[in-house]
Design an enzyme around this catalytic site. Sequence first.
Site, mmCIF file in Angstrom:
data_model
loop_
_atom_site.group_PDB
_atom_site.id
_atom_site.type_symbol
_atom_site.label_atom_id
_atom_site.label_comp_id
_atom_site.label_asym_id
_atom_site.label_seq_id
_atom_site.Cartn_x
_atom_site.Cartn_y
_atom_site.Cartn_z
ATOM 1 N N ASP A 188 0.881 -1.159 0.000
ATOM 2 C CA ASP A 188 0.000 0.000 0.000
ATOM 3 C C ASP A 188 0.919 1.209 0.000
ATOM 4 O O ASP A 188 1.573 1.498 0.998
ATOM 5 C CB ASP A 188 -0.887 -0.010 1.246
ATOM 6 C CG ASP A 188 -1.788 1.213 1.350
ATOM 7 O OD1 ASP A 188 -1.673 2.119 0.495
ATOM 8 O OD2 ASP A 188 -2.598 1.285 2.295
ATOM 9 N N ASN A 228 3.288 4.010 -10.758
ATOM 10 C CA ASN A 228 2.050 3.897 -11.513
ATOM 11 C C ASN A 228 0.812 3.863 -10.615
ATOM 12 O O ASN A 228 -0.294 4.151 -11.070
ATOM 13 C CB ASN A 228 2.101 2.632 -12.378
ATOM 14 C CG ASN A 228 0.778 2.315 -13.025
ATOM 15 O OD1 ASN A 228 0.329 3.023 -13.913
ATOM 16 N ND2 ASN A 228 0.131 1.243 -12.574
ATOM 17 N N SER A 265 1.947 10.374 -14.594
ATOM 18 C CA SER A 265 1.117 11.544 -14.332
ATOM 19 C C SER A 265 -0.112 11.449 -15.237
ATOM 20 O O SER A 265 -0.730 10.389 -15.344
ATOM 21 C CB SER A 265 1.925 12.824 -14.584
ATOM 22 O OG SER A 265 1.171 13.976 -14.339
ATOM 23 N N TYR A 305 -8.266 15.468 -8.569
ATOM 24 C CA TYR A 305 -7.366 14.609 -9.349
ATOM 25 C C TYR A 305 -6.399 15.464 -10.162
ATOM 26 O O TYR A 305 -5.186 15.214 -10.172
ATOM 27 C CB TYR A 305 -8.172 13.698 -10.278
ATOM 28 C CG TYR A 305 -7.308 12.830 -11.164
ATOM 29 C CD1 TYR A 305 -6.753 11.658 -10.688
ATOM 30 C CD2 TYR A 305 -7.038 13.201 -12.487
ATOM 31 C CE1 TYR A 305 -5.939 10.862 -11.500
ATOM 32 C CE2 TYR A 305 -6.233 12.414 -13.295
ATOM 33 C CZ TYR A 305 -5.685 11.240 -12.803
ATOM 34 O OH TYR A 305 -4.886 10.466 -13.600
ATOM 35 N N LYS A 336 -2.168 15.590 -9.853
ATOM 36 C CA LYS A 336 -1.227 15.400 -10.954
ATOM 37 C C LYS A 336 -0.384 16.652 -11.191
ATOM 38 O O LYS A 336 0.790 16.548 -11.578
ATOM 39 C CB LYS A 336 -1.965 14.981 -12.227
ATOM 40 C CG LYS A 336 -2.611 13.601 -12.123
ATOM 41 C CD LYS A 336 -1.592 12.514 -11.753
ATOM 42 C CE LYS A 336 -2.201 11.129 -11.743
ATOM 43 N NZ LYS A 336 -1.210 10.085 -11.370
#
Length: 273
Positions: A56, A83, A134, A148, A152
């Site tokens: 995790d 990732n 990203s 979100y 990024k």
Amino acid sequence: MSKTILITGASRGFGKLWAEAFLKRGDKVAATARNTEALADLIATYGDAILPIKLDVNNRDESFAAVAKAKEYFGSLDVVINNAGYGLFGTIEETTEAEARSQFETNVFGLLWVTQAALPIFREQGHGHIIQVSSVLGVVTLPLLGVYNASKFAVEGISETLAAEVKQFGINVSLIEPNGYSTDWSGASATQSQPLEIYNGLRTAFAESGSQEGFWGDPEATSEAVLKLVDAENPPLRLFLGKHTLPWAKQVYADRIAEWEAWDDVAVAAHGN
């Protein structure tokens, strides 16, 4: 020459596709996932070439231990691909504190912990490549994905700074910035905020834009690009994936520059001397 690669979030989507592409050509892969059972097919096919690691990424200690385990098992580590991450759908107003914090814990802090764990190994070796997954939404934005987008943008800032800091040690840093692909990123992997009715029109328009033919890229088509990135002698800081990314970014940046120029007299006057 084969490489040793650690990739997080390898149980499905891009992570699993790329892990398999590396294994197929003879690379060694440390594949991390919250559920390593999802890697059973790769383990059955590639045996000792793949090291499954339960992880995790939100847990900093676990992240450091996972990277150390990969280095110990394979004896070296050439590439780390961050990732692991997920999408949070919802307007800024709809997003709860818990949802926002969880998004940053995984997409930003999880990536940061794994990156920090790899850096001493790469410095000691005098080489290494950190690849951050990203999104084009780290360069431009879409409504309904505000937090979100922000996560990024944070990854972009961390990684661009890191690239300047560690180049002296022979370490490369790259950002992969995909447009939309037909993975489960917007499905089972995603989280949805509790919707407010006032934004229903925006949600309808958003859904319609994604239903256009050819909008979503084919995930399988990305593997060759990632292999080329890993093999590049001088890899780029940023690699767009998909046909929509560059035209979209060029238009957005042209608009930004035009606006900055329109307000430049105000900006210069604010310098004060």
